[in-house]
Design a protein around this motif. Structure first.
Motif, short mmCIF file in Angstrom:
data_model
loop_
_atom_site.label_atom_id
_atom_site.label_comp_id
_atom_site.label_asym_id
_atom_site.label_seq_id
_atom_site.Cartn_x
_atom_site.Cartn_y
_atom_site.Cartn_z
N ASP A 145 0.84 -1.18 0.00
CA ASP A 145 0.00 0.00 0.00
C ASP A 145 0.89 1.24 0.00
O ASP A 145 2.08 1.16 -0.27
CB ASP A 145 -0.98 -0.01 1.18
N SER A 146 0.32 2.38 0.31
CA SER A 146 1.07 3.64 0.22
C SER A 146 2.07 3.83 1.36
O SER A 146 2.94 4.70 1.29
CB SER A 146 0.10 4.82 0.19
N ARG A 147 1.96 3.02 2.42
CA ARG A 147 2.84 3.19 3.57
C ARG A 147 4.18 2.50 3.32
O ARG A 147 4.21 1.34 2.88
CB ARG A 147 2.20 2.59 4.82
N ALA A 176 8.37 -1.63 -3.68
CA ALA A 176 7.68 -1.12 -2.49
C ALA A 176 8.62 -0.17 -1.74
O ALA A 176 9.78 -0.51 -1.49
CB ALA A 176 7.26 -2.27 -1.58
N PRO A 177 8.15 1.03 -1.38
CA PRO A 177 9.03 1.98 -0.69
C PRO A 177 9.37 1.52 0.72
O PRO A 177 8.59 0.82 1.37
CB PRO A 177 8.20 3.26 -0.68
N VAL A 178 10.55 1.93 1.17
CA VAL A 178 11.03 1.58 2.51
C VAL A 178 11.24 2.87 3.29
O VAL A 178 11.70 3.89 2.75
CB VAL A 178 12.35 0.79 2.42
N ALA A 179 10.88 2.85 4.55
CA ALA A 179 11.05 4.02 5.41
C ALA A 179 12.51 4.47 5.40
O ALA A 179 13.42 3.66 5.54
CB ALA A 179 10.61 3.70 6.83
#
Length: 327
Positions: A63-65, A92-95
């Motif tokens: 998802d977007s998180r 997928a983006p990672v913090a």
């Protein structure tokens, strides 16, 4: 560390539920009726000694998180679904920046030996897992694990070779969750040994428990010959038996023994695809590359594809039909 289990079926569901019970943060990736059941009533893990239901976050896609930077991805889908799963999660983006493919470790807890190479095309940190874990997933929201006193043995190490602190940390978490988790610098040697054992999966899917012994030995002998011609090392039955010992014995759950392995389960569920082309098909590929005849493995591939296409029930394939394919 927290865990994202990509494929919460028999193997992934067992690993995820056990890690969650050991108080690790776990998210399950599933699809269809299984995903709906997990969201509605949790994932039930049935074992010889107990039954437990865990309520965990479940999804079918990013998802977007951003994913937390301490996330470990555990890939447990069947081999035929690997490329789609990798493509879904690689960006997928990672913090803190970057993507899963760039930053997060990916563990391939799967049958077959091609998943690791496919993963390394997209993920920088790939770890192989050789899975000895007798479990079954036939009912949405339910996984049955027959292993006792441990649910399974999970050999793990870096791909293509070696080991690192991440392997040791994950092995410690798996051990605390009840698994036996040896770290292997040569994990692919163990996975090739497991591949030889998995060559009988297609036969079990076709014939159930009544597999002609000569046919089972024939597909394995072809596999050993193909690996030898390719110069690929592998564990043998004696080494594997010594490593397994009495750590994972098959016990009934709810009075029932395990009905069949992973390929049998795919046919029994009517999943529409099976892993045979990545098991027997791996031997056929190596045979063609190195001049080793593999007619029995090729026949198993063809017969299983027909069983899927014509929806022949698991264990219901006529032996005479396979005999025809063998000439």
């Amino acid at each position: 560390m927290r865990y994202l289990i990509i494929g919460a079926g028999a193997v992934g569901g067992t690993i995820g539920a056990r890690l969650a019970a050991a108080e690790h943060e776990v998210t399950l990736v599933a699809r269809g009726a299984h995903l709906a059941a997990i969201r509605e009533r949790g994932l039930t893990l049935r074992q010889p000694e107990q039954e437990r239901t865990v309520r965990l976050p479940a999804t079918d896609r990013p998802d977007s998180r951003p994913l937390p930077a301490d996330t470990v991805l555990v890939l447990t889908v069947k081999s035929q679904d690997t490329e789609a799963a990798l493509a879904t999660w690689v960006d997928a983006p990672v913090a803190g920046g970057g993507t899963a493919g760039e930053r997060l470790p990916l563990f391939t807890a799967q049958n077959g030996v091609a998943n690791e190479g496919a993963a390394l095309r997209l993920f920088a940190r790939v770890h192989g897992v050789c899975v000895w874990l007798p479990a079954t997933h036939l009912e949405p929201g339910v996984v049955v694990a027959n292993g006792h006193p441990h649910p399974g043995v999970l050999h793990l190490g870096r791909y293509p070779s070696g080991s690192d602190d991440t392997d040791r940390a994950v092995a410690a978490d798996l051990t605390a969750a009840g698994f036996v988790a040896p770290v292997r610098a040569d994990v692919m040697r163990w996975k090739y040994g497991k591949l030889l054992g998995n060559l009988g999966n297609g036969l079990q899917a076709l014939f159930g428990q009544d597999i002609p012994e000569d046919l089972a030995e024939r597909v394995r002998a072809e596999g050993e010959a193909a690996l030898a011609a390719a110069g690929i090392p592998h564990t043998d039955r004696h080494e594997e038996a010594a490593a397994r010992g009495d750590l994972v014995r098959h016990r009934p759950v709810g009075g029932e023994q395990r009905a069949g392995g992973s390929t049998w389960q795919s046919l029994a569920r009517g999943a529409g695809s099976v892993e045979t082309d990545h098991l027997n098909g791996e031997i056929v590929l190596l045979g063609r590359l190195h001049g080793v005849p593999t007619p029995a493995n090729a026949a198993v591939q063809q017969a299983v594809r027909r069983a899927v296409r014509e929806r022949i029930p698991a264990g219901g394939y006529p032996l005479a039909e396979l005999t025809k394919l063998l000439g």
